[in-house]
Each structure stands twice: as structure tokens, then as C-alpha cells.
Design a protein around this motif. Structure first.
Motif, mmCIF file in Angstrom:
data_model
loop_
_atom_site.group_PDB
_atom_site.id
_atom_site.type_symbol
_atom_site.label_atom_id
_atom_site.label_comp_id
_atom_site.label_asym_id
_atom_site.label_seq_id
_atom_site.Cartn_x
_atom_site.Cartn_y
_atom_site.Cartn_z
ATOM 1 N N THR A 122 55.603 57.272 78.126
ATOM 2 C CA THR A 122 54.544 56.756 77.402
ATOM 3 C C THR A 122 54.393 57.533 76.674
ATOM 4 N N VAL A 123 53.624 56.984 75.221
ATOM 5 C CA VAL A 123 53.333 58.898 74.285
ATOM 6 C C VAL A 123 51.755 58.827 74.890
ATOM 7 N N GLU A 124 51.404 58.227 75.842
ATOM 8 C CA GLU A 124 50.353 58.022 76.648
ATOM 9 C C GLU A 124 50.291 59.895 77.437
ATOM 10 N N GLN A 125 51.129 59.887 78.807
ATOM 11 C CA GLN A 125 51.285 60.029 78.901
ATOM 12 C C GLN A 125 51.896 61.581 78.568
ATOM 13 N N PHE A 126 52.862 61.611 77.496
ATOM 14 C CA PHE A 126 53.122 62.831 76.747
ATOM 15 C C PHE A 126 51.126 63.474 75.971
#
Length: 337
Positions: A24-28
Motif C-alpha cells: 500500500t501507499v501508506e506502507q511505502f
């Protein structure tokens, strides 16, 4: 500069692997302590692998000119990288856990880290080999271009000698005198003159000839000198060498003898002595007494310099000149290839 380049590559590699791992974008976009440690680890591993691979390939660069050499050097570099990536993955997966004392999101991915490190190592090997191969190709092309230029200059000099009016005038003057007084010597003179020009025409485009061919040509040249200057010039050829197939540039010994005649005073009362010997099986040595002329005829000034440059490119060694008050000596290295 190369280390800044490697740093940028290391960061891009880390971002690529992080992008493939994070779903996900949040993890990246999450950059916690473990992410920074992972970044530092990636940079250190790439720097170490790159430095080790680069140093090894540079040491083995002489083997990269052939396909077999490329295969051998690639295989050996891969065998060097393989245990290193296992070691680095083990350090990252094990020791850093106790140093950091935290739950790292990459912890436990030993095989994944090893595989990624191995891929990075292979890419580094490929880059270094391609880079070195291209550099070698460029250098070889430049050396060939330099050789062609030197050969062109040598050809120009030999052609100049062929049409040199003084040389032709002196030769024909001697020939005229011989025809009138000694027809037998005149026939021999014509034969030697013909042999000399035939040799020049046949070898003006070659980079190397055998020592035997050069010495046969030299005999013709010495004969012409003796016929022109009589006892004013003494050429002693004392070459004791078994391997007469060694190579050297065409007309090279003749250039050294001609240089001695051109730059020194001599007469029948005080003849100029030129000694041609060999240094074991490695070089021809030409030595002459030094009686420097005060006024020299103008020339192209490419004689010894041109010969030395051609030797440096073809044999890998230049002329060795010893110049003192009494003698002038030139050591001409021979090629065994």
C-alpha cells in the motif's frame, strides 16, 4: 565521483525493493527506524560488493579480450559474490536484530534478502565487465588509429627517401662512375639498389618484419653507403643471434645507421665507425662515435621519434638512447610475438 554515482544507485535500488515489498501507499511512505536501517544496509552492501567486484575485474582485465576470458572472469566474480551475499543477509537477519532490539519488518526474510543481494551482485558484475570491455575497445581503437598514423608517417618518410633528389643524385653519380671504370661493380650496385627499393615498396605498409629480412635489407643499404663514401664509413655488423624470426619495424636499423651518418662528420682520414650488435635475444644495439656536425641539413624530424613511437605501440617498449660526449648508442627492442 564514482562513489556519488554508487550512492544514487543504492538509494534507487532500495526504493525499488521497498516498492515491491510494500503493498500500500501508506506502507511505502512509512519510514520508521527499521526502514532507515534497511536503507543503510542496502547502501553498505552495494558499496562493498561493487568495490570488491570492481577491484577483482580490474586485476583480471587482461583476460577480458576474448569470449573465453569473459566467461572465466564472470564465473569467478559470481563465485566471489555468492558467499558474500549469504554473509551480508545473515548479518542483517540475525545480528542487527539484537543490536536494534526491535521488530523489523524485514526480519526473517533471509532467503529473500540473499536473492536480492545476489541479483544486485550479478548486475554489478555485468556493469563492470561491460564498462571495462567498452573502455578496452575504445583504447584498442585509439591504439590502432595511432599505429596507422605512425605507419602513415613512416610511409611518408620512406617515400620521401625514394624520391629524395640528393639520394638519387648521389646514387646515380656513383653508378655513372662505376659504369665508366668498373662495369662488374656497376651491375652489383644496380642489383643492391633494386633490392633496397623492392624491400621498401613491399614493406612500407607492414608494421613489423623479421630480423633476417631487415638485416638482408641493411646489407644492401650498407653496400650503397660504402660505394658512395668508400672507407670514410666503417659499419661493423657483429650480430650473434639464433632466433632470426624476431620482429621489428621495417627499415628500423637502417634509420639508426642513416641517423649516425647524417649527424656526424667523417672522412677517409677519420672514418666514422658504426657498430651493430645484439643484446642477448632482446634487442639490437647500434653504436657510433660522436662527431656532431655544426650545420645539419633540414629534415622531417620524425626519424628516431617516429621509430620510438611505433615501437611503443607495437612492442610495448620504446628506443633506449644513451648519449654522452664520446658515443651515441640506441637500443632497439625486438618483438617475440
Amino acid at each position: 565521483m564514482k562513489y556519488w554515482y554508487r550512492l544514487v544507485i543504492s538509494i534507487l535500488v532500495f526504493l525499488f525493493f521497498k516498492l515491491t515489498r510494500d503493498t500500500t501507499v501508506e506502507q511505502f511512505t512509512l519510514w520508521d527506524r527499521s526502514t532507515w536501517i534497511s536503507l543503510c544496509y542496502t547502501i553498505i552492501v552495494i558499496f562493498l560488493l561493487w568495490e570488491i567486484v570492481a577491484r577483482y575485474i580490474q586485476r583480471a582485465k587482461t583476460s577480458i579480450s576474448s569470449n573465453k576470458g569473459l566467461y572465466v572472469i564472470s564465473t569467478k566474480a559470481t563465485l566471489i559474490v555468492l558467499p558474500l551475499v549469504f554473509l551480508f543477509a545473515w548479518i542483517y537477519d540475525g545480528i542487527l536484530e539484537y543490536i536494534v532490539c526491535c521488530d523489523m519488518h524485514d526480519h526473517g526474510h533471509f532467503l529473500l534478502n540473499t536473492a536480492q543481494g545476489f541479483v544486485i551482485g550479478l548486475l554489478i558484475i555485468a556493469y563492470e565487465i561491460i564498462n571495462l570491455y567498452v573502455k578496452n575497445a575504445i583504447r584498442t581503437a585509439r591504439e590502432k588509429e595511432l599505429i596507422q598514423k605512425e605507419l602513415a608517417a613512416a610511409k611518408l618518410e620512406s617515400l620521401k627517401n625514394q624520391v629524395n633528389p640528393h639520394f638519387l643524385f648521389n646514387s646515380f653519380s656513383v653508378l655513372t662512375s662505376l659504369v665508366e671504370h668498373d662495369s662488374e661493380k656497376a651491375v652489383k650496385f644496380i642489383s643492391k639498389l633494386s633490392d633496397m627499393y623492392r624491400y621498401i615498396l613491399e614493406n612500407d605498409e607492414k608494421s613489423e618484419v623479421t630480423l633476417k629480412e631487415e638485416l638482408d635489407f641493411l646489407d644492401s643499404y650498407i653496400f650503397l653507403l660504402k660505394m658512395r663514401h668508400q672507407s670514410a664509413i666503417e659499419v661493423k655488423k657483429e650480430i650473434r643471434m639464433e632466433n632470426m624470426s624476431l620482429k621489428l619495424p621495417p627499415m628500423s636499423i637502417q634509420i639508426l645507421v642513416e641517423n649516425a651518418v647524417k649527424h656526424n662528420n667523417f672522412s677517409v682520414e677519420e672514418p666514422l665507425e658504426i657498430v651493430i650488435t645484439n643484446d642477448d635475444e632482446k634487442a639490437i644495439v647500434v653504436t657510433n662515435e660522436k662527431r656532431k656536425k655544426e650545420m645539419l641539413t633540414s629534415g622531417t624530424k620524425i626519424g628516431l621519434k617516429n621509430l620510438s613511437n611505433r615501437l611503443s605501440l607495437s612492442v610495448g617498449r620504446a628506443l633506449e638512447i644513451t648519449d654522452n660526449d664520446e658515443t651515441f648508442q640506441v637500443r632497439l627492442p625486438l618483438s617475440t610475438t
